[in-house]
Each structure stands twice: as C-alpha cells, then as structure tokens.
Write an enzyme that holds these catalytic residues in place. Structure first.
Site, PDB file in Angstrom:
ATOM      1  N   HIS A 491       0.837  -1.204   0.000  1.00  0.00           N
ATOM      2  CA  HIS A 491       0.000   0.000   0.000  1.00  0.00           C
ATOM      3  C   HIS A 491       0.871   1.252   0.000  1.00  0.00           C
ATOM      4  O   HIS A 491       0.691   2.167  -0.820  1.00  0.00           O
ATOM      5  CB  HIS A 491      -0.910  -0.026   1.231  1.00  0.00           C
ATOM      6  CG  HIS A 491      -1.774   1.182   1.392  1.00  0.00           C
ATOM      7  ND1 HIS A 491      -3.120   1.182   1.123  1.00  0.00           N
ATOM      8  CD2 HIS A 491      -1.487   2.444   1.804  1.00  0.00           C
ATOM      9  CE1 HIS A 491      -3.624   2.377   1.353  1.00  0.00           C
ATOM     10  NE2 HIS A 491      -2.652   3.167   1.779  1.00  0.00           N
ATOM     11  N   GLU A 492       1.821   1.295   0.929  1.00  0.00           N
ATOM     12  CA  GLU A 492       2.659   2.490   1.054  1.00  0.00           C
ATOM     13  C   GLU A 492       3.602   2.646  -0.134  1.00  0.00           C
ATOM     14  O   GLU A 492       3.907   3.768  -0.551  1.00  0.00           O
ATOM     15  CB  GLU A 492       3.454   2.442   2.364  1.00  0.00           C
ATOM     16  CG  GLU A 492       2.599   2.503   3.628  1.00  0.00           C
ATOM     17  CD  GLU A 492       1.765   3.773   3.712  1.00  0.00           C
ATOM     18  OE1 GLU A 492       2.216   4.830   3.210  1.00  0.00           O
ATOM     19  OE2 GLU A 492       0.656   3.713   4.271  1.00  0.00           O
ATOM     20  N   HIS A 495       2.139   4.627  -2.782  1.00  0.00           N
ATOM     21  CA  HIS A 495       2.274   6.071  -2.551  1.00  0.00           C
ATOM     22  C   HIS A 495       3.627   6.572  -3.074  1.00  0.00           C
ATOM     23  O   HIS A 495       3.720   7.679  -3.618  1.00  0.00           O
ATOM     24  CB  HIS A 495       2.172   6.391  -1.054  1.00  0.00           C
ATOM     25  CG  HIS A 495       0.779   6.326  -0.503  1.00  0.00           C
ATOM     26  ND1 HIS A 495      -0.295   6.899  -1.136  1.00  0.00           N
ATOM     27  CD2 HIS A 495       0.296   5.766   0.638  1.00  0.00           C
ATOM     28  CE1 HIS A 495      -1.390   6.694  -0.421  1.00  0.00           C
ATOM     29  NE2 HIS A 495      -1.056   6.003   0.660  1.00  0.00           N
TER      30      HIS A 495
END
Length: 705
Positions: A491-492, A495
């Site tokens: 998920h990160e 980013h």
C-alpha cells in the site's frame, strides 16, 4: 571534488548552506556524471535541496532562514500595487518559493521520525511546530491576499495548471479567513483555539481512562490461555479487564458467554460518557459556527469543498447508495450468524456484542488460517524484491540501488526509480525499513521533495522516503513479515510510485498533494494484488527454501478471509460515516437520539447497545476525522472499479498500468479527480464493481451449509 564525492552530494546537501541556491556548474557536472550511467534525458536542471544528517543547531538555523526567506517573498508580493499586478510579480514568486523551500522544510521535520539522536529529534519536532505556525500565519495575510485576488480578477491565465494554482491560492487564503473583517478574523482565531483545546481534551479523556471490570475465569471461557495469564488479579482472585482495545477486542472475538461480551461492550462504549459527550456537542457547535463565519452553510460543506466529493450532499448520496446496495448481502450474512448463535447458545436474539464473536467463529469453522504458518512465506528481502518486480511489470518502472550516498543510518538505502523503456530518471526513494530505538513505529511515506518546474526553468526531481518497522535478521534466521505488514508495505509503496510519477509543474499539486479522499485510491487499487495467486507467489518463498512459494490454497483462503462478512462490516463503517456527516451538516441536533435512530436503520434492525455513548463508540466523528470519515471507504469503492475494469482479468496488464501511470498518477492535483477517473475508465466511476466483488468473495453460504 572526486567523482564519488559528487555522487554522495547529489541528493544530500548538509548544513544551512543548503538554503543557498545550488551552484549551476555543480548541478551540471553531477548530471553529466550520471548521464551515461542512467542514460536519461536531461529535461532541464535537475536538483535536490534535500538535507540529511542535519545537526540540531543546523535545523534551528535552517528553520530561521526558511522563515526569513518566506517573509521576504510574502512582503515583496504584498508591496505590489494592485493596478500593476501580474503573474510575474504576484504569483510566480509564491510558486517558486513553495517549490524551493518545501524540501528544506521537510529536511527539518522528517528527522523527528528517523534521527538516532534525541537532541536532533527534539529540534526537528520544535521546527515542525514553529514552521506550521509560520505558514498558517502566511495563509492569513490579508495584504498578500489582496494582491493575489486582484490578479485573479484580471483573468489572465498562462494555462490550466497556472489558473488552478491561482484559484487554489485565493481559496487557501479565504478558507483561513484572510477575506474577513478584522472582528470576524479575531472570532475565527478564538474558535480555532477553542476547537483545538477541546479536541485535545477529548483525546486525553479517552487515553487517560483507566476503567476496568472484574470477571471470574469461569466468565471468560474461550479466551486464549496467554490472554488469561496476562490479566491482573484482585485479592479475591477476580481477573481485571481494562476498557482498552487490547483487552476489549479479544473478549468480543473469543469469549463464549454473551453476557460477558455485552457487559464489556457496553462499558467500553460508555467511557468518559458524560464529559466527552458534552465536548462532542460543543465541538460540533463550534465547527458549524467556524464554517458559517467563512461563508459555508455547515461544517461538512467546509471540509468537503477541497476534496473530491466537493459537497456533503455528494457524500450522503454516495453513502446511502452504498448502504442500499449492501443490504441484501448483509442480510444474508446476518441470518447466517443468527443461525450460528442459535446452534451455539440457543438464543435467537442477536446484538452488537455478538457480531465480532460469530464472525470469528465462522472464520475458524470454515476458513481457519494459521497466520503464523503464513508468515513463514514472507521473508523481508523477498517481499521487497517481489514488490519491485510487480511495480516494474505493472507500471514499466525500474528500481536501482544507488551506492555511496549520505544517509542518516547504516541500514537506510537509496533507490533510483527509472522509466524502463527509456531509462529516464524519474525520482529517488529512501528506504528506512528496519526497526530501531527512537524511530517512528508505523509504516508511512513522507515526501522529501516534490517534482516541479520553477518559472526559472529549473526542475526539481521527486524524492520520497518510506519508513517501516520491519524486524532484522537474527542469527541467520531471516526476518519474517506478517501478512498484514505485506499489505501495508505494498500500500505504502504505491504512494511512493504515485509521488515519483506525479508530473505536475507546481509543487502545490505535485507529490501526494491531491485531494484527501483521492490520495489513497491508487494504494487501495494495488492492495488487490496482495490477494491474488500470481502476485502473492512473486512476493513469497518459504524461509527455509525460497524456491517454494506460498501455496495456492493459502492464497485462496487469504482472499476469502479478506471479504468474510464484508456486507456487515461495511454497514458498520457506513453507520459511522453517516453519523459523522449528519452531525457536521446540521446544527442543534440531538446526537444521542440520532445514533439511537440511525443504528437499527443501517444495521438491519440490530439495536444500539443500551447506554451507548456516541462520543465513546464513534470517537472518529469527534476528532481527527471530523466530517471526513467517509474518505477511506470512498477511496476503496472507486479503487475497486479501477481494478475490476482494468486489471481483474490480467494482473500484469502493462498497457492498463502505463495508461494508469499516464492518466492518473502523472496528472497530479491540478485536475479534478472525477475527470481523471472518467478519462481513464472511459465512463463515470461506479460503486457497482465494489459491491459485486464483495458479494462474490464473501462467505459462500451454500458451500458452508
């Protein structure tokens, strides 16, 4: 200067001298030195103002210089006569200031999360507080606002992004009260101070709550032995259960006696009931007053205006549509749980205290997974190499480690991110992934420098940092990650990709500076890969023999576990979001009566636990997420549409990935998110794929029965 020294300095300029404009000849020499190595096209003068390893003194000094330069530029803009206002003398100085000082500001404040020195971490935290206060003051400067507003009225645009930048500046000033009368600005300041004080008091009340209940061991059947052993005992031999999540949640999931679960759930939802309920009511009133002074009809409209949703009415429409579409699935799930309770307890009534327990029971009975066994397949290094490979295959990227660079700890690594097809350098990412004393304890991504192009034609390259808390290898035993950590890292890391691929010209729209209910969407999209057989095998390998990837059966079970009873779980989330929107869009509402009415309506007739206090059971509505609780589920819903439409049938669809990178990630914050998504999908985004995915992957009742 030796070539190796030049490489070390390309990203890390230490000391307060970093504030001085970087010498052009040094930049050119560095770029030329890397040109053959990376075979990248020089799109102008790439530069980085990121400073690492600043001492406490240097942080304080750089903070002072940032503020001095900021004041100088704002004063310069404020001095422009309104009849002579132009883009060059009013807008460009502020845009260039934002671009240049952003990495310097980040250099001062990111150290509070990673520095090895207590002194440096304290200096960094102090710098953040001082700089936040300064920039808030800048956003309230009436003299600067008048100049920008005068240019805005002239209607002279250089292009769509410049136009959006000017409009963003104007709106930023107005949302901070710069356009109000002196008396109203003072009232705004007073309200802001009261809201901050009450919010802190609310948090402290919950954090300082030491309430507890006593139970005999006979009243806690089903609880793991290690949990029972961890509890304190009274002189009478009773077990002490604190009203904290680490005690409450296990009891709600494992305790076999419904009356015990119910008493714990009620007590937990009554914590600091009288005090915090009064604070919540006061906070809501003050927030409405604050928004109305700024010209908004209610606080929810004030909060949603700069977001993708734009208005609270749009949020209501979204939540109500989602809730209605989930009702059939949630009803089927609830009936299954009621039957399960009847078989186990002989009791037909079903309350909120039963929800977590019977979901857990269904999971254990039909999809029980040994998560400790699953962990054996996720060595840290293998997970990261798999993430790199997946992102390369989906988005056409290449990650190459950069050696011999200055970092703040020996375990920190730096990677260059390149375009696979051209080998163009796109940006850099620092990975600080291993746990150590004094370091921030959660996984997150920080922007160190936004990619942007100043009015002087100098391009700043994106630089970002991923912080995690992975375990280290010990005595040749590989460090293993929990499956939840694998999801979090993927998920990160999305980013990171979003930050680096963003190609907005203005720093304000670059990096992760997009709408708050849109920024999580790409990461929620990529989370889907963590539940698919093909991608899980790329990120896994048994720690004793990495050639043995995770089994297909485990992959299927992990996916089923994710969506287990998703209808009921999402209904709970919708309840919180609707409550949050209602109290922040209507003044003088009876909060207790609202929850009593709303709860059974959304939760399919399940009554609210007696004595439940809204401030205790729904604290997100009071603090941190006031009027924005919807953002998470909003992002998940539209991410599901992206996945189902573009990737579900072909996880490594490079064409879809490249188009996503071009049309969504590169667009940055200067285009409306709905326009971005519609352009990529070829239609307006829909909630239907999200509901269909949940219905398809939720508990297959026919199989169980």
């Amino acid at each position: 200067m030796a070539k190796g020294d030049k490489v070390k300095r390309v990203l890390a300029f230490t000391g307060a001298a970093a504030f001085i404009a970087i010498a052009v000849n040094l930049l050119v020499s560095v770029i030329n030195a890397h040109k053959d190595k990376w075979r990248k096209k020089k799109r102008g003068l790439l530069r980085s103002n990121v400073c690492v390893n600043l001492s406490a003194f240097e942080i304080h000094h750089l903070t002072d210089r940032i503020i001095a330069k900021s004041n100088e530029i704002h004063d310069l803009v404020a001095s422009v006569h309104l009849e002579n206002v132009s883009y060059e003398n009013a807008v460009a100085p502020l845009a260039d200031l934002e671009e240049f000082q952003y990495p310097l500001v980040q250099s001062c404040i990111f150290q509070k999360m990673v520095a090895t020195s207590d002194e440096v971490r304290k200096a960094s935290a102090d710098a953040e507080r001082i700089l936040d206060s300064h920039f808030l003051m800048c956003r309230k400067r009436e003299d600067v606002y008048r100049v920008i507003k005068a240019y805005d009225k002239k209607g002279e645009w250089l292009g769509p992004e410049a136009k959006r930048y000017v409009q963003s500046l104007v709106k930023d000033f107005e949302r901070n009260g710069a356009g109000l009368t002196s008396s109203k600005r003072k009232e705004i300041e007073s309200l802001s101070s009261q809201i901050e004080k009450l919010s802190l008091e609310f948090i402290q009340n919950l954090n300082n709550d030491n309430g507890f209940l006593f139970f005999s061991e006979a009243e806690l059947p089903g609880m793991p032995s290690r949990f029972i052993e961890s509890l304190d005992k009274s002189e009478q031999g009773k077990l002490k259960v604190f009203l904290k999540s680490h005690h409450v949640l296990p009891i709600l999931e494992y305790c076999k006696i419904g009356s015990t679960r119910k008493s714990v759930a009620i007590a937990y939802c009554q914590r600091h009931g009288r005090e915090n309920l009064a604070i919540l009511k006061h906070l809501v009133h003050l927030r409405h007053k604050y928004a109305q002074l700024l010209g908004y009809s209610n606080y929810a409209d004030y909060v949603t205006e700069p977001r993708m949703a734009k208005t609270s009415s749009k949020v209501f429409e979204f939540l109500e549509e989602l809730s209605n579409n989930l009702s059939d699935l949630a009803t089927t799930e609830l009936n299954f749980l009621k039957d399960l309770k009847m078989k186990e307890e002989g009791d037909a009534s079903f309350g909120m205290e039963d929800l977590a327990y019977y979901i857990k029971r269904a999971e254990e009975l039909h999809y029980n997974l040994d998560m400790a066994e699953v962990r054996q397949y996720f060595p840290v290094n293998l997970v990261f190499s798999g993430i790199f490979k997946l992102l390369e295959d989906i988005f056409g990227l290449t990650f190459k480690e950069v050696k011999d660079v200055e970092v703040w700890h020996e375990t920190v690594k730096l990677y260059a991110v390149l375009e696979f097809s051209s080998n163009d350098l796109l940006g850099y990412v620092y990975l600080d992934i291993f746990s150590r004393h004094g370091k921030f304890t959660h996984t997150c991504v920080l922007s160190l420098q936004n990619g942007s192009s100043s009015s002087k034609g100098i391009e700043q390259i994106p630089v970002t940092l991923l912080i995690s808390h992975c375990p280290k290898q010990f005595d040749e035993c590989p460090a293993l990650l929990r499956f939840s950590d694998v999801i979090c890292l993927f998920h990160e890391f999305t980013h990171v990709v979003h930050h680096i691929c963003n190609r907005a010209a203005f720093s304000r729209f670059s990096g992760l500076n997009v709408e708050g209910d849109f920024v999580e969407m790409p990461s929620h999209l990529l989370e889907n890969w963590c539940y698919e057989n093909l991608s899980l095998k790329m990120m896994s390998g048994f720690h004793k023999d990495i050639t043995k990837s995770i089994t297909t059966e485990i992959c299927k079970s992990l996916k089923k576990k994710r969506d287990l009873f998703s209808g009921l779980k999402l209904k709970q989330e919708v309840l919180t979001c609707l409550f949050d929107q209602i109290i922040h869009s209507r003044d003088n509402i009876d909060i207790v009566e609202l929850l009593r009415h709303l709860h059974p309506k959304i939760m399919l007739g399940i009554p609210l636990l007696e004595g439940t206090n809204p401030a205790s059971c729904l604290p997100r509505s009071a603090i941190c997420y006031d009027a924005t609780c919807y953002s998470q589920i909003w992002s998940e819903v539209f991410a599901a549409d992206l996945f189902a439409t573009k990737f579900q049938d072909d996880l490594l669809n490079l064409h879809a990935g490249l188009q996503f990178k071009k049309k969504v990630l590169q667009a940055g914050g200067y285009r409306e998110p709905f326009d971005i998504l519609s352009d990529y999908l070829g239609r307006k985004p829909s909630i239907r794929p999200f509901v269909e995915i949940k219905a398809r992957n939720s508990l297959p009742l026919a199989e169980i029965n």
